[in-house]
Design a protein around this motif. Structure first.
Motif, PDB file in Angstrom:
ATOM      1  N   ARG A 308       0.824  -1.213   0.000  1.00 31.44           N
ATOM      2  CA  ARG A 308       0.000   0.000   0.000  1.00 31.44           C
ATOM      3  C   ARG A 308       0.863   1.270   0.000  1.00 31.44           C
ATOM      4  O   ARG A 308       0.346   2.366  -0.168  1.00 31.44           O
ATOM      5  N   THR A 309       2.143   1.124   0.276  1.00 29.34           N
ATOM      6  CA  THR A 309       3.131   2.222   0.213  1.00 29.34           C
ATOM      7  C   THR A 309       2.915   3.354   1.235  1.00 29.34           C
ATOM      8  O   THR A 309       3.408   4.457   1.035  1.00 29.34           O
ATOM      9  N   TYR A 310       2.172   3.071   2.289  1.00 30.60           N
ATOM     10  CA  TYR A 310       2.126   4.023   3.411  1.00 30.60           C
ATOM     11  C   TYR A 310       2.132   3.209   4.695  1.00 30.60           C
ATOM     12  O   TYR A 310       1.877   1.994   4.680  1.00 30.60           O
ATOM     13  N   SER A 311       2.440   3.891   5.797  1.00 28.37           N
ATOM     14  CA  SER A 311       2.433   3.228   7.106  1.00 28.37           C
ATOM     15  C   SER A 311       1.172   3.630   7.865  1.00 28.37           C
ATOM     16  O   SER A 311       0.452   4.547   7.445  1.00 28.37           O
ATOM     17  N   ARG A 312       0.960   2.957   8.987  1.00 29.81           N
ATOM     18  CA  ARG A 312      -0.152   3.317   9.876  1.00 29.81           C
ATOM     19  C   ARG A 312      -0.068   4.807  10.254  1.00 29.81           C
ATOM     20  O   ARG A 312      -1.055   5.530  10.193  1.00 29.81           O
ATOM     21  N   GLU A 313       1.156   5.244  10.585  1.00 31.74           N
ATOM     22  CA  GLU A 313       1.334   6.633  11.047  1.00 31.74           C
ATOM     23  C   GLU A 313       1.013   7.624   9.921  1.00 31.74           C
ATOM     24  O   GLU A 313       0.399   8.650  10.140  1.00 31.74           O
ATOM     25  N   TRP A 314       1.463   7.292   8.711  1.00 29.07           N
ATOM     26  CA  TRP A 314       1.195   8.160   7.558  1.00 29.07           C
ATOM     27  C   TRP A 314      -0.317   8.305   7.373  1.00 29.07           C
ATOM     28  O   TRP A 314      -0.840   9.393   7.169  1.00 29.07           O
ATOM     29  N   TYR A 315      -1.010   7.162   7.457  1.00 31.84           N
ATOM     30  CA  TYR A 315      -2.462   7.182   7.257  1.00 31.84           C
ATOM     31  C   TYR A 315      -3.131   8.052   8.328  1.00 31.84           C
ATOM     32  O   TYR A 315      -3.978   8.899   8.020  1.00 31.84           O
ATOM     33  N   LEU A 316      -2.717   7.827   9.588  1.00 29.48           N
ATOM     34  CA  LEU A 316      -3.348   8.588  10.673  1.00 29.48           C
ATOM     35  C   LEU A 316      -3.083  10.091  10.508  1.00 29.48           C
ATOM     36  O   LEU A 316      -3.964  10.928  10.780  1.00 29.48           O
ATOM     37  N   ALA A 317      -1.894  10.434  10.017  1.00 23.57           N
ATOM     38  CA  ALA A 317      -1.569  11.843   9.784  1.00 23.57           C
ATOM     39  C   ALA A 317      -2.471  12.417   8.684  1.00 23.57           C
ATOM     40  O   ALA A 317      -2.893  13.576   8.757  1.00 23.57           O
ATOM     41  N   LYS A 318      -2.769  11.607   7.683  1.00 21.68           N
ATOM     42  CA  LYS A 318      -3.683  12.061   6.597  1.00 21.68           C
ATOM     43  C   LYS A 318      -5.068  12.367   7.154  1.00 21.68           C
ATOM     44  O   LYS A 318      -5.685  13.374   6.825  1.00 21.68           O
ATOM     45  N   VAL A 319      -5.565  11.458   7.992  1.00 20.08           N
ATOM     46  CA  VAL A 319      -6.897  11.649   8.580  1.00 20.08           C
ATOM     47  C   VAL A 319      -6.897  12.936   9.415  1.00 20.08           C
ATOM     48  O   VAL A 319      -7.829  13.749   9.347  1.00 20.08           O
ATOM     49  N   GLU A 320      -5.818  13.120  10.167  1.00 19.02           N
ATOM     50  CA  GLU A 320      -5.643  14.339  10.970  1.00 19.02           C
ATOM     51  C   GLU A 320      -5.734  15.591  10.090  1.00 19.02           C
ATOM     52  O   GLU A 320      -6.423  16.555  10.400  1.00 19.02           O
ATOM     53  N   ARG A 321      -5.007  15.540   8.978  1.00 20.20           N
ATOM     54  CA  ARG A 321      -4.956  16.674   8.039  1.00 20.20           C
ATOM     55  C   ARG A 321      -6.358  16.971   7.473  1.00 20.20           C
ATOM     56  O   ARG A 321      -6.754  18.125   7.356  1.00 20.20           O
ATOM     57  N   ILE A 322      -7.081  15.902   7.128  1.00 23.96           N
ATOM     58  CA  ILE A 322      -8.441  16.089   6.601  1.00 23.96           C
ATOM     59  C   ILE A 322      -9.286  16.804   7.649  1.00 23.96           C
ATOM     60  O   ILE A 322      -9.990  17.774   7.363  1.00 23.96           O
ATOM     61  N   ARG A 323      -9.170  16.348   8.896  1.00 23.26           N
ATOM     62  CA  ARG A 323     -10.018  16.935   9.955  1.00 23.26           C
ATOM     63  C   ARG A 323      -9.617  18.379  10.253  1.00 23.26           C
ATOM     64  O   ARG A 323     -10.460  19.191  10.651  1.00 23.26           O
ATOM     65  N   GLU A 324      -8.315  18.681  10.043  1.00 22.41           N
ATOM     66  CA  GLU A 324      -7.831  20.048  10.253  1.00 22.41           C
ATOM     67  C   GLU A 324      -8.447  20.992   9.215  1.00 22.41           C
ATOM     68  O   GLU A 324      -8.960  22.053   9.549  1.00 22.41           O
ATOM     69  N   ILE A 325      -8.380  20.568   7.939  1.00 20.23           N
ATOM     70  CA  ILE A 325      -8.826  21.459   6.851  1.00 20.23           C
ATOM     71  C   ILE A 325     -10.343  21.399   6.676  1.00 20.23           C
ATOM     72  O   ILE A 325     -10.982  22.397   6.346  1.00 20.23           O
ATOM     73  N   LEU A 326     -10.922  20.218   6.903  1.00 19.23           N
ATOM     74  CA  LEU A 326     -12.372  20.023   6.697  1.00 19.23           C
ATOM     75  C   LEU A 326     -12.975  19.399   7.966  1.00 19.23           C
ATOM     76  O   LEU A 326     -13.236  18.193   8.006  1.00 19.23           O
ATOM     77  N   PRO A 327     -13.206  20.206   9.000  1.00 21.14           N
ATOM     78  CA  PRO A 327     -13.597  19.642  10.306  1.00 21.14           C
ATOM     79  C   PRO A 327     -14.852  18.763  10.257  1.00 21.14           C
ATOM     80  O   PRO A 327     -14.961  17.825  11.036  1.00 21.14           O
ATOM     81  N   ASP A 328     -15.785  19.043   9.344  1.00 19.93           N
ATOM     82  CA  ASP A 328     -17.027  18.255   9.332  1.00 19.93           C
ATOM     83  C   ASP A 328     -17.024  17.153   8.290  1.00 19.93           C
ATOM     84  O   ASP A 328     -18.072  16.591   7.965  1.00 19.93           O
ATOM     85  N   CYS A 329     -15.860  16.830   7.758  1.00 16.61           N
ATOM     86  CA  CYS A 329     -15.818  15.875   6.643  1.00 16.61           C
ATOM     87  C   CYS A 329     -16.138  14.440   7.100  1.00 16.61           C
ATOM     88  O   CYS A 329     -15.560  13.957   8.077  1.00 16.61           O
ATOM     89  N   GLY A 330     -17.063  13.786   6.403  1.00 14.74           N
ATOM     90  CA  GLY A 330     -17.307  12.367   6.644  1.00 14.74           C
ATOM     91  C   GLY A 330     -16.133  11.568   6.071  1.00 14.74           C
ATOM     92  O   GLY A 330     -15.618  11.911   5.009  1.00 14.74           O
ATOM     93  N   ILE A 331     -15.701  10.540   6.802  1.00 16.81           N
ATOM     94  CA  ILE A 331     -14.592   9.711   6.296  1.00 16.81           C
ATOM     95  C   ILE A 331     -15.019   8.253   6.373  1.00 16.81           C
ATOM     96  O   ILE A 331     -15.548   7.799   7.391  1.00 16.81           O
ATOM     97  N   SER A 332     -14.776   7.531   5.282  1.00 19.07           N
ATOM     98  CA  SER A 332     -15.095   6.101   5.281  1.00 19.07           C
ATOM     99  C   SER A 332     -13.865   5.314   4.850  1.00 19.07           C
ATOM    100  O   SER A 332     -12.872   5.886   4.395  1.00 19.07           O
ATOM    101  N   THR A 333     -13.952   3.996   5.005  1.00 24.21           N
ATOM    102  CA  THR A 333     -12.785   3.164   4.712  1.00 24.21           C
ATOM    103  C   THR A 333     -13.180   1.805   4.158  1.00 24.21           C
ATOM    104  O   THR A 333     -14.352   1.424   4.216  1.00 24.21           O
ATOM    105  N   ASP A 334     -12.176   1.097   3.632  1.00 18.76           N
ATOM    106  CA  ASP A 334     -12.273  -0.345   3.360  1.00 18.76           C
ATOM    107  C   ASP A 334     -11.195  -1.019   4.217  1.00 18.76           C
ATOM    108  O   ASP A 334     -10.097  -0.469   4.356  1.00 18.76           O
ATOM    109  N   MET A 335     -11.523  -2.182   4.766  1.00 25.61           N
ATOM    110  CA  MET A 335     -10.513  -2.938   5.529  1.00 25.61           C
ATOM    111  C   MET A 335     -10.622  -4.412   5.202  1.00 25.61           C
ATOM    112  O   MET A 335     -11.724  -4.921   4.974  1.00 25.61           O
ATOM    113  N   ILE A 336      -9.479  -5.066   5.227  1.00 22.47           N
ATOM    114  CA  ILE A 336      -9.451  -6.506   4.946  1.00 22.47           C
ATOM    115  C   ILE A 336      -8.956  -7.230   6.200  1.00 22.47           C
ATOM    116  O   ILE A 336      -7.899  -6.880   6.743  1.00 22.47           O
TER     117      ILE A 336
END
Ligand code: SAM
Ligand code: SF4
Ligand code: F3S
Length: 472
Positions: A308-336
């Motif tokens: 997937r070319t990212y780490s857990r920390e990278w992903y969590l930082a992305k989610v953080e960034r989304i919430r910073e710029i778009l506080p009300d943004c809905g976020i969904s995922t796929d998991m295996i």
């Protein structure tokens, strides 16, 4: 399986291996075709391209298999279960063929390449097999099959985007439509069959995308979902103006068609989504505050094996960034759950990541090995089925807690809802979607499909917000 003429949502379609029926055509003579689609939204969008190609050839559509001269099934290969369903359906069509030898049955889509020999030669289930990049050759192949030949074209292309074909909208609610902006995928996630079934990534001419969105708006549509396996790597060089159109630019151009046209998109890859995209979303009110950001696993070790070319920390930082710029943004995922070598500790990492992200929506699967993928060639599918299922259930249980909390957080809020149609359960109620993608049901009063309505949320179930329209 559910009839898509009902209130089925884009996301349900994206994930579900569901059916599409075409509305009965107004044309009452000539040849008729019937089509069923399975898999993701891209496949449903492709069926609309196929319908357009067939209509050009004088075919009319039918929702009844017994009236059809041509039956097509647009297939998905993502998990074994999806393939099993198609095989069962083809066996049913074979019975029809026994009664009506002139009937032509064809397989389209993602199973075409891998199973062409099995379908055509060994099991003699179908007459034609056509891959996702070869739909323009359908008319010729149908003609050949009508003459008794077995016809196949599964060639993948580096250029085909069907940019010039105006899709015929199937099962349309007349409000929301899918618009393909790219095809294929270059990512090579080790579990995934898509790069093999759909080939190399290519972007569609930006001008043709904007034209399609403008036409949809003029035809009364009020929402478009821009589709690609990895929309953030959209890239188009406009040679006339000597500029490069990125996904952020494209979003803005589509949003500029009209402030009354809502813009959604799917799917974003955590490694590719940029701040520019988030800023475009913040700048345009009509770009919906909702991002589907599949993580697949919460363990960095497993993510590495998944390529997937990212780490857990990278992903969590992305989610953080989304919430910073778009506080009300809905976020969904796929998991295996239960990917090769996944340990209990890795699984706990997935649960804890879910705990941190508190997704509004999650599509959860257990790993299904797909022949030919990197994982099938390199790793052992060594997590026992019952362990995969138990881990999946644990993910589902946690997700359910979060989704209920997410619904409850919206109690008392006022949302702008785009009405998609009558509620399934009560004809005196309408259903639509808030900007954050949640389904909202409210009393009909004088409102109708396609209206934007301000709705105050008064209660909720696990999957739906219930409210009352307010004049503002
Ligand atoms: N391009 C998107 C992405 O990168 O997330 C979606 C790809 S796929 C059409 C949709 C989802 O199916 C994936 O996100 C993944 O969770 C799931 N999936 C893909 N291959 C799978 C497999 N072999 N077994 C189980 N689930 C799988
Ligand atoms: Fe498959 Fe990965 Fe491409 Fe998504 S990004 S389609 S999961 S290879
Ligand atoms: Fe979609 Fe299934 Fe193909 S998820 S891309 S139809 S394998």
């Amino acid at each position: 399986m559910q009839d898509l003429r009902s209130n089925k949502t884009h996301d349900e379609m994206r994930q579900g291996e569901a059916l599409v029926y075409l509305p009965d055509s107004v044309m009452l003579s000539g040849r008729r075709f019937y089509i069923e689609s399975y898999g993701c939204a891209m496949n449903f969008a492709d069926s609309e391209v196929v319908a357009s190609i067939l209509q050009e050839e004088g075919y009319a559509s039918t929702t009844e298999t017994h009236l059809a001269d041509l039956i097509l099934i647009n297939t998905c290969s993502i998990r074994e279960k999806a393939e099993d369903r198609v095989r069962k359906r083809l066996t049913e069509f074979r019975q029809l063929k026994k009664q009506r030898p002139g009937l032509v049955v064809g397989v389209l889509g993602c199973m075409a390449e891998r199973l062409k020999a099995a379908f055509l030669v060994e099991e003699k289930l179908v007459d034609i097999v056509v891959g996702p990049d070869a739909y323009r050759s359908l008319p010729g192949l149908i003609e050949g099959a009508s003459g008794g030949q077995k016809a196949v074209n599964v060639l993948l292309s580096r250029e085909e985007t069907y940019a010039d074909i105006a899709p015929i909208r199937l099962n349309s609610n007349g409000v929301s439509a899918f618009v393909s902006i790219m095809r294929g995928c270059n990512n090579m996630c080790s579990f995934c069959v898509v790069p093999f079934t759909r080939g190399r990534e290519r972007s569609r001419d930006a001008a043709s995308i904007i034209d399609e969105c403008r036409t949809l708006f003029n035809d009364g549509y009020r929402e478009v979902t821009l589709l690609g396996q990895n929309v953030d790597s959209y890239h188009w060089i406009d040679e006339r103006q000597n500029v490069t159109v990125t996904f952020a630019h494209l979003l803005e151009k589509v949003a500029a068609v009209s402030p009354l046209l809502r813009v959604r998109f799917s799917t974003s890859h955590p490694k590719d989504i940029t701040d520019d995209v988030l800023y475009s979303m913040a700048a345009f009110k009509n770009i919906c505050n909702y991002i589907h950001l599949p993580v697949q696993s919460g363990s960095t070790r497993v993510l590495q094996m998944m390529n997937r070319t990212y780490s857990r920390e990278w992903y969590l930082a992305k989610v953080e960034r989304i919430r910073e710029i778009l506080p009300d943004c809905g976020i969904s995922t796929d998991m295996i759950a239960g990917f090769c070598t996944e340990t209990e500790a890795d699984h706990q990492d997935s649960l804890s990541l879910m705990q941190k992200c508190r997704y509004d929506l999650a599509y959860l699967y257990f790993y299904s090995e797909r022949p030919g993928t990197l994982a099938a060639r390199r790793f052992q599918d060594d997590v026992p089925l019952e362990v995969k299922k138990r881990r999946l259930q644990e993910l589902v249980n946690l997700y359910r807690e979060h989704s209920l909390l997410s619904m409850q957080r919206d109690l008392g809020k006022l949302f702008t809802v785009l009405v998609e149609g009558d509620s399934k359960k009560n004809e005196n109620e309408l259903f639509g979607r808030a900007d954050n993608n949640k389904v909202v049901v409210f009393s009909k009063e004088n409102y109708k499909k396609g209206d934007y309505v301000q709705v105050r949320i008064t209660s909720c179930t696990a999957g739906t917000l219930l409210g009352k329209a307010e004049m503002v």
